[in-house]
Design a protein around this motif. Sequence first.
Motif, PDB file in Angstrom:
ATOM      1  N   ASN A 302       0.840  -1.233   0.022  1.00  0.00           N
ATOM      2  CA  ASN A 302      -0.051   0.018  -0.028  1.00  0.00           C
ATOM      3  C   ASN A 302       0.897   1.174  -0.121  1.00  0.00           C
ATOM      4  O   ASN A 302       0.224   2.383   0.028  1.00  0.00           O
ATOM      5  CB  ASN A 302      -1.042  -0.234   1.405  1.00  0.00           C
ATOM      6  N   PHE A 303       2.125   1.178  -0.142  1.00  0.00           N
ATOM      7  CA  PHE A 303       3.049   2.364   0.300  1.00  0.00           C
ATOM      8  C   PHE A 303       2.721   3.523  -1.026  1.00  0.00           C
ATOM      9  O   PHE A 303       2.573   4.572  -0.819  1.00  0.00           O
ATOM     10  CB  PHE A 303       4.634   1.693   0.025  1.00  0.00           C
ATOM     11  N   ALA A 304       2.469   2.955  -2.285  1.00  0.00           N
ATOM     12  CA  ALA A 304       2.487   3.940  -3.432  1.00  0.00           C
ATOM     13  C   ALA A 304       0.979   4.790  -3.281  1.00  0.00           C
ATOM     14  O   ALA A 304       1.176   5.821  -3.403  1.00  0.00           O
ATOM     15  CB  ALA A 304       2.136   3.090  -4.758  1.00  0.00           C
ATOM     16  N   LYS A 305       0.121   3.889  -2.735  1.00  0.00           N
ATOM     17  CA  LYS A 305      -1.314   4.725  -2.499  1.00  0.00           C
ATOM     18  C   LYS A 305      -1.176   5.783  -1.176  1.00  0.00           C
ATOM     19  O   LYS A 305      -1.862   6.909  -1.500  1.00  0.00           O
ATOM     20  CB  LYS A 305      -2.407   3.854  -2.337  1.00  0.00           C
ATOM     21  N   LEU A 306      -0.566   5.147  -0.472  1.00  0.00           N
ATOM     22  CA  LEU A 306      -0.386   6.276   0.911  1.00  0.00           C
ATOM     23  C   LEU A 306       0.455   7.410   0.635  1.00  0.00           C
ATOM     24  O   LEU A 306       0.230   8.425   0.839  1.00  0.00           O
ATOM     25  CB  LEU A 306       0.364   5.500   1.864  1.00  0.00           C
ATOM     26  N   ALA A 307       1.636   7.264  -0.276  1.00  0.00           N
ATOM     27  CA  ALA A 307       2.492   8.324  -0.896  1.00  0.00           C
ATOM     28  C   ALA A 307       1.644   9.172  -1.730  1.00  0.00           C
ATOM     29  O   ALA A 307       1.613  10.430  -1.667  1.00  0.00           O
ATOM     30  CB  ALA A 307       3.640   7.746  -1.524  1.00  0.00           C
ATOM     31  N   ALA A 308       0.664   8.619  -2.623  1.00  0.00           N
ATOM     32  CA  ALA A 308      -0.119   9.480  -3.577  1.00  0.00           C
ATOM     33  C   ALA A 308      -1.114  10.310  -2.573  1.00  0.00           C
ATOM     34  O   ALA A 308      -1.499  11.366  -3.089  1.00  0.00           O
ATOM     35  CB  ALA A 308      -0.862   8.751  -4.538  1.00  0.00           C
ATOM     36  N   ASP A 309      -1.551   9.709  -1.646  1.00  0.00           N
ATOM     37  CA  ASP A 309      -2.585  10.363  -0.665  1.00  0.00           C
ATOM     38  C   ASP A 309      -1.994  11.419   0.333  1.00  0.00           C
ATOM     39  O   ASP A 309      -2.693  12.406   0.661  1.00  0.00           O
ATOM     40  CB  ASP A 309      -3.698   9.395  -0.028  1.00  0.00           C
ATOM     41  N   ASN A 310      -0.791  11.134   0.743  1.00  0.00           N
ATOM     42  CA  ASN A 310      -0.216  11.801   1.927  1.00  0.00           C
ATOM     43  C   ASN A 310       0.974  12.645   1.438  1.00  0.00           C
ATOM     44  O   ASN A 310       1.247  13.492   2.473  1.00  0.00           O
ATOM     45  CB  ASN A 310      -0.124  10.867   3.046  1.00  0.00           C
ATOM     46  N   SER A 311       1.642  12.180   0.556  1.00  0.00           N
ATOM     47  CA  SER A 311       3.050  12.981   0.550  1.00  0.00           C
ATOM     48  C   SER A 311       3.156  14.371   0.017  1.00  0.00           C
ATOM     49  O   SER A 311       2.145  14.687  -0.856  1.00  0.00           O
ATOM     50  CB  SER A 311       4.098  12.097  -0.510  1.00  0.00           C
ATOM     51  N   ASP A 312       3.959  15.097   0.879  1.00  0.00           N
ATOM     52  CA  ASP A 312       3.992  16.697   0.364  1.00  0.00           C
ATOM     53  C   ASP A 312       5.184  16.850  -0.673  1.00  0.00           C
ATOM     54  O   ASP A 312       5.586  18.084  -1.055  1.00  0.00           O
ATOM     55  CB  ASP A 312       4.148  17.364   1.690  1.00  0.00           C
ATOM     56  N   ASP A 313       5.619  15.684  -1.026  1.00  0.00           N
ATOM     57  CA  ASP A 313       6.643  15.955  -2.128  1.00  0.00           C
ATOM     58  C   ASP A 313       6.113  15.610  -3.393  1.00  0.00           C
ATOM     59  O   ASP A 313       5.844  14.681  -4.009  1.00  0.00           O
ATOM     60  CB  ASP A 313       7.873  14.860  -1.963  1.00  0.00           C
ATOM     61  N   LEU A 314       5.944  16.965  -4.065  1.00  0.00           N
ATOM     62  CA  LEU A 314       4.963  17.001  -5.215  1.00  0.00           C
ATOM     63  C   LEU A 314       5.692  16.160  -6.411  1.00  0.00           C
ATOM     64  O   LEU A 314       5.306  15.498  -7.333  1.00  0.00           O
ATOM     65  CB  LEU A 314       4.598  18.327  -5.684  1.00  0.00           C
ATOM     66  N   GLY A 315       7.092  16.385  -6.566  1.00  0.00           N
ATOM     67  CA  GLY A 315       7.899  15.544  -7.408  1.00  0.00           C
ATOM     68  C   GLY A 315       7.902  14.044  -7.334  1.00  0.00           C
ATOM     69  O   GLY A 315       8.080  13.683  -8.441  1.00  0.00           O
ATOM     70  N   SER A 316       7.178  13.345  -6.457  1.00  0.00           N
ATOM     71  CA  SER A 316       7.434  11.880  -6.436  1.00  0.00           C
ATOM     72  C   SER A 316       6.122  11.330  -6.067  1.00  0.00           C
ATOM     73  O   SER A 316       5.924  10.208  -6.330  1.00  0.00           O
ATOM     74  CB  SER A 316       8.533  11.424  -5.229  1.00  0.00           C
ATOM     75  N   LYS A 317       5.311  12.096  -5.645  1.00  0.00           N
ATOM     76  CA  LYS A 317       3.920  11.586  -4.931  1.00  0.00           C
ATOM     77  C   LYS A 317       3.263  10.777  -6.185  1.00  0.00           C
ATOM     78  O   LYS A 317       2.437  10.104  -6.088  1.00  0.00           O
ATOM     79  CB  LYS A 317       3.190  12.650  -4.177  1.00  0.00           C
ATOM     80  N   ARG A 318       3.171  11.439  -7.287  1.00  0.00           N
ATOM     81  CA  ARG A 318       2.489  10.931  -8.639  1.00  0.00           C
ATOM     82  C   ARG A 318       2.865   9.633  -9.131  1.00  0.00           C
ATOM     83  O   ARG A 318       2.219   9.091  -9.415  1.00  0.00           O
ATOM     84  CB  ARG A 318       2.575  12.314  -9.741  1.00  0.00           C
ATOM     85  N   SER A 319       4.388   9.357  -8.551  1.00  0.00           N
ATOM     86  CA  SER A 319       4.851   8.207  -8.937  1.00  0.00           C
ATOM     87  C   SER A 319       4.743   7.185  -7.864  1.00  0.00           C
ATOM     88  O   SER A 319       5.672   6.429  -7.715  1.00  0.00           O
ATOM     89  CB  SER A 319       6.088   8.248  -9.731  1.00  0.00           C
ATOM     90  N   GLY A 320       3.886   7.346  -6.835  1.00  0.00           N
ATOM     91  CA  GLY A 320       3.782   6.637  -5.695  1.00  0.00           C
ATOM     92  C   GLY A 320       5.181   6.655  -4.740  1.00  0.00           C
ATOM     93  O   GLY A 320       5.369   5.958  -4.019  1.00  0.00           O
ATOM     94  N   GLY A 321       5.806   7.983  -4.709  1.00  0.00           N
ATOM     95  CA  GLY A 321       6.762   8.212  -3.794  1.00  0.00           C
ATOM     96  C   GLY A 321       8.258   7.708  -4.428  1.00  0.00           C
ATOM     97  O   GLY A 321       9.253   7.748  -3.749  1.00  0.00           O
ATOM     98  N   ASP A 322       8.234   7.209  -5.317  1.00  0.00           N
ATOM     99  CA  ASP A 322       9.327   6.808  -6.126  1.00  0.00           C
ATOM    100  C   ASP A 322      10.508   7.799  -6.427  1.00  0.00           C
ATOM    101  O   ASP A 322      10.189   8.785  -7.230  1.00  0.00           O
ATOM    102  CB  ASP A 322       9.037   6.102  -7.684  1.00  0.00           C
ATOM    103  N   LEU A 323      11.563   7.427  -5.856  1.00  0.00           N
ATOM    104  CA  LEU A 323      12.725   8.374  -6.068  1.00  0.00           C
ATOM    105  C   LEU A 323      13.845   7.762  -7.034  1.00  0.00           C
ATOM    106  O   LEU A 323      14.934   8.479  -7.236  1.00  0.00           O
ATOM    107  CB  LEU A 323      13.341   8.638  -4.701  1.00  0.00           C
ATOM    108  N   GLY A 324      13.534   6.556  -7.396  1.00  0.00           N
ATOM    109  CA  GLY A 324      14.431   6.008  -8.101  1.00  0.00           C
ATOM    110  C   GLY A 324      15.865   5.476  -7.628  1.00  0.00           C
ATOM    111  O   GLY A 324      15.998   5.282  -6.294  1.00  0.00           O
TER     112      GLY A 324
END
Length: 636
Positions: A302-324
Amino acid sequence: MLQALRNKIHGWPAAIVLGVSVFAVAFFGIESYFVSRVDTYVAKVGDHEISQQDWQSRLNDLRQQFSQDPNSPYKPADLETPAFKQRVLDGMINQALLQQANTDLKLTVSNLDVRQAIGSDPGFQVNGQFSPEAYRAILNMQGMTPAMYEAKIRASLATQLLPQAIAATTIVSDADVDAFFRLRLQKRDLRLVELPRPSLTDTNVSDADINAFYQSHLVDYTTPEQVSVDYLEVKQADLKATAPTDDQLREYYAQNKQRYAQPEQREASHILIEVPKNATPAQQKAALDKAKKIAAEATPENFAKLAADNSDDLGSKRSGGDLGWLEKGVANAAFDTALFGMKKGEITKEPVLSPDEGYHIIWLRDAREGDAKPFEQVRAQLAEDWSKNEGDRLYNERAGKLADLAERNPGSLEPVAKELGLSIQTSPLFGRQGGEGVTADPKFVQAAFADDVVNQGNNSSLVQIGKGDAIVMHLNKHNAAAPKALTDVKDAIRQRILDERVDAMAKKQADDIAAQLTKGGDVATIAKAPVRTLNALERDKLASMKDVAPDVLMKAFSLPHPVDGKPTWTVVRTGNGAYDLVAVDKVTEGDPSKVDKAERDGIRGQMMDAMANAATLDYIKALRAKTEVKIAQDRM
């Protein structure tokens, strides 16, 4: 003398002198008596110094940028002009003023802002996603580490903080937009009269008239100062490096092994709960509680969904918090320490606090151990890199010898040419504005007309014409500026006098007719020339009018509106002793209601940008007025 001083100064006077001396040494430091400071800055803004290295780096960046842009309005020679160099320095001074204002106002660029700026740079993206591999490769080619590049981006973003704040307060009202379109869509009814060029009845020009004109315009009839120089040139392209041996390549590989190594990397995702700047204890606790709640819920599924719903990092939240894939040093220290201390598949149980950002929940998805690529795998790249470095070394060595020998033999290039096996080349005569070929280069011209060369008869110092191209020169011939013989320019002066007489007659004729027309009367009868009428001429379509002089149209749309139906006639010079009469008969304002919303919004944005830019420049001007700014022109 010292003994006499000792005899005269004794007792309490000697104690006072000794005390003052001790105080001076203690206060200023004894090293100040032995070490002198040599200023090297190009400009000093308050306490901040703009070094020659920083200034040259900025010029080099612009030079590279312009060379890669086929549509650039600048030529390489433009970058060497004093005016352009001053513009570049003024820009750096403005940036220093803004950075100082940031410090005074306690404005900072967060690590999140830096990361988002880097992550959104298309140059570091592959298939629309930030690629750490591309990021590292590009920085390696530029000779920069991630920390160095991040500092550069941070400094760049810092200079935008205040302009962005000013822009955010800029307001353009509907009334402002309406006024713009009323003017832009304005139509005018014009009358134009092209007056014929008058003919001279008196074409007699005496020798006295010619001589007087010649004396009063002597600068126009003077052959400029010119020089011709002998020069020796060293080009890197002409220096052929021998092919590297296997031992040389292995030694180079051993010395630069880190350049051919795969660094330790971690593939990660994160969820950022931002902590506001100057957050209150309550805000900090709320952020931490939210981060802890998410960390407790987070799983790989569920990490990607939690990131999309909660993360304040606009650069990565659209990709589920992925930083590469991340290397050490790319993120801040706290994030780095946590990430590289985790096991594959692990999610941080406790949120990680990083300064200027907030709390991170990190998921380590995969890991790569660092290892060096084998010699054979990178042999081709090694050979290419070695050859480039060897070429640079040979050129620097050759150019250094050229400079050294020219300095040791200041009176001639002959010994230098013989020692280095170079041929002396000779330029054609050229003036201070330059000539063709190598004499078109401003640095070449500047060196040729330097006092040491043109007056003292010495060899010049080394002149870097371009990358991998160096020259030393010696004066071959010098022609001082001299007036041209009157007999050689007599005919040209006679024609110029006649042209000025025609122009004066034409101007008087046009002014007299305009004066009569302001009192009324038929223009065709008074002007004795055909009248051209242009009805409903639109302001924004003037560029398409090819059969009317631009100066005439510009003047026509700057004239005041007719009063009581009476136009004001004016005179416009169109060149070569010809004049036009211009009048505005009617002005129809544009109708803003006919402009669609998209165009209105576009113009509003342009107006806001223009107003914000003007306000920012005014703010910088105010900062500069209260800040001591020193410019060292001799170091530019």
